[in-house]
Design a protein around this motif. Structure first.
Motif, PDB file in Angstrom:
ATOM      1  N   ALA A 156       2.932  10.474   2.743  1.00 13.45           N
ATOM      2  CA  ALA A 156       1.685  10.275   1.995  1.00 13.45           C
ATOM      3  C   ALA A 156       0.519   9.877   2.886  1.00 13.45           C
ATOM      4  CB  ALA A 156       1.891   9.231   0.888  1.00 13.45           C
ATOM      5  N   GLU A 157       0.753   9.730   4.184  1.00 10.78           N
ATOM      6  CA  GLU A 157      -0.325   9.414   5.130  1.00 10.78           C
ATOM      7  C   GLU A 157      -1.124  10.693   5.361  1.00 10.78           C
ATOM      8  OE1 GLU A 157      -2.918   7.816   7.364  1.00 10.78           O
ATOM      9  OE2 GLU A 157      -1.910   9.564   8.216  1.00 10.78           O
ATOM     10  N   THR A 158      -2.388  10.698   4.984  1.00 10.86           N
ATOM     11  CA  THR A 158      -3.159  11.949   4.957  1.00 10.86           C
ATOM     12  C   THR A 158      -4.302  12.012   5.969  1.00 10.86           C
ATOM     13  OG1 THR A 158      -4.525  11.063   3.150  1.00 10.86           O
ATOM     14  CG2 THR A 158      -2.610  12.400   2.538  1.00 10.86           C
ATOM     15  N   THR A 159      -4.219  11.227   7.026  1.00 11.52           N
ATOM     16  CA  THR A 159      -5.261  11.291   8.051  1.00 11.52           C
ATOM     17  C   THR A 159      -5.359  12.697   8.644  1.00 11.52           C
ATOM     18  OG1 THR A 159      -4.956   8.964   8.619  1.00 11.52           O
ATOM     19  CG2 THR A 159      -6.063  10.354  10.253  1.00 11.52           C
ATOM     20  N   TYR A 160      -4.227  13.346   8.842  1.00  7.88           N
ATOM     21  CA  TYR A 160      -4.208  14.665   9.472  1.00  7.88           C
ATOM     22  C   TYR A 160      -3.692  15.765   8.541  1.00  7.88           C
ATOM     23  CZ  TYR A 160      -5.068  12.006  13.675  1.00  7.88           C
ATOM     24  OH  TYR A 160      -5.624  11.157  14.602  1.00  7.88           O
ATOM     25  N   TYR A 169       0.835  -1.204   0.000  1.00  6.98           N
ATOM     26  CA  TYR A 169       0.000   0.000   0.000  1.00  6.98           C
ATOM     27  C   TYR A 169       0.865   1.248   0.000  1.00  6.98           C
ATOM     28  CZ  TYR A 169      -3.594   3.325   1.353  1.00  6.98           C
ATOM     29  OH  TYR A 169      -4.437   4.410   1.394  1.00  6.98           O
ATOM     30  N   TRP A 170       1.869   1.313   0.888  1.00  7.61           N
ATOM     31  CA  TRP A 170       2.649   2.546   0.944  1.00  7.61           C
ATOM     32  C   TRP A 170       3.589   2.714  -0.237  1.00  7.61           C
ATOM     33  CZ3 TRP A 170       7.738   1.596   1.106  1.00  7.61           C
ATOM     34  CH2 TRP A 170       8.280   0.618   1.941  1.00  7.61           C
ATOM     35  N   GLU A 171       3.979   1.614  -0.875  1.00  2.22           N
ATOM     36  CA  GLU A 171       4.790   1.745  -2.086  1.00  2.22           C
ATOM     37  C   GLU A 171       4.015   2.467  -3.181  1.00  2.22           C
ATOM     38  OE1 GLU A 171       6.198  -2.075  -3.267  1.00  2.22           O
ATOM     39  OE2 GLU A 171       8.046  -1.893  -2.121  1.00  2.22           O
ATOM     40  N   SER A 172       2.756   2.112  -3.317  1.00  2.00           N
ATOM     41  CA  SER A 172       1.914   2.724  -4.346  1.00  2.00           C
ATOM     42  C   SER A 172       1.670   4.198  -4.069  1.00  2.00           C
ATOM     43  CB  SER A 172       0.572   1.980  -4.423  1.00  2.00           C
ATOM     44  OG  SER A 172      -0.317   2.639  -5.292  1.00  2.00           O
ATOM     45  N   ARG A 173       1.285   4.531  -2.853  1.00  2.00           N
ATOM     46  CA  ARG A 173       0.970   5.929  -2.566  1.00  2.00           C
ATOM     47  C   ARG A 173       2.239   6.779  -2.451  1.00  2.00           C
ATOM     48  NH1 ARG A 173      -1.413   6.035   3.657  1.00  2.00           N
ATOM     49  NH2 ARG A 173       0.552   5.714   4.739  1.00  2.00           N
ATOM     50  N   GLY A 174       3.368   6.161  -2.067  1.00  2.00           N
ATOM     51  CA  GLY A 174       4.624   6.884  -2.020  1.00  2.00           C
ATOM     52  C   GLY A 174       5.072   7.306  -3.401  1.00  2.00           C
TER      53      GLY A 174
END
Length: 223
Positions: free
Chosen positions: A158-162, A114-119
């Motif tokens: 890329a973590e967009t919770t906040y 998941y993080w590879e894709s969004r990164g």
């Protein structure tokens, strides 16, 4: 903390009203600048000042979470020890009620696929047509470093919770000013615009960053 340093922190809280930014964003960036510049004891002063402007406990806690996450993102560039000191100083300054309401589970727990894709998506958004060249140069310089950069982007930036892309890029800009890493700063000034920040927002973030850096450099203050 000596009286001179405390007064500098108090003066810096005026940056909460920086033109071009919402007070919540300006206050967050100010905390990031203090964290990255290794002045964690100024953060509770900023937090206390800004929380007085928020009416409900729910919204106050929401802003604290927002700022905690911003400092985590900043730590990729400024270092984990500075983030630890900043997070601890902030947490210990809060009333027990607020401490009990803060999130206890991490947001950085996605799977690698998941993080590879969004990164990759964020890297291309920030670097635009320069992405392939950066990939080539850094892979040759150090494939390990490039792998860490991809992980940092995917699992942290890329973590967009906040923080969304714009806020994250402004966070990065403020941090890079404190670290005095001009080549990277140049890239992220462009990157902020590419992901949707306005020139006014970028200039305001730079104003906060340089004001914090210069306040301690010119006064030669030490905590």
């Amino acid at each position: 903390m000596n009286a001179e340093t405390k007064q500098i922190y108090i003066e810096l809280t005026k940056l909460i009203t920086t033109k071009g930014l919402t007070p919540s964003l300006a206050a967050m960036l100010l905390c990031v600048a203090l964290s990255a510049s290794n002045h964690p004891h100024g953060i509770p002063i900023v937090v206390n000042k800004y929380l007085q402007q928020i009416e409900t406990v729910q919204d106050q806690v929401k802003w604290i979470e927002y700022t905690r996450n911003a400092i985590v993102k900043s730590s990729v560039l400024s270092g984990i020890p500075r983030a630890i000191n900043s997070q601890t100083a902030m947490y210990n300054s809060l009333p027990e009620l607020y401490q009990s309401l803060l999130r206890k589970s991490p947001t950085l727990n996605q799977t690698e696929n998941y993080w590879e894709s969004r990164g990759s998506k964020l890297l291309r958004a920030v670097y635009g047509e320069e992405y392939d060249n950066a990939d080539y140069i850094l892979n040759n310089a150090s494939s390990d470093l490039w792998g860490w950069i991809e992980q940092a982007y995917g699992n942290v930036f890329a973590e967009t919770t906040y923080l969304g892309y714009i806020e994250t890029e402004l966070d990065v800009i403020v941090t890079l000013v404190q670290m005095n890493t001009l080549p990277q700063l140049k890239n992220h000034l462009k990157g902020a615009i590419r992901v949707g920040a306005t020139e006014e927002q970028v200039k305001a973030a730079l104003l906060i960053a340089h004001t914090v850096r210069d306040a301690f450099f010119l006064n030669k203050s030490r905590l």
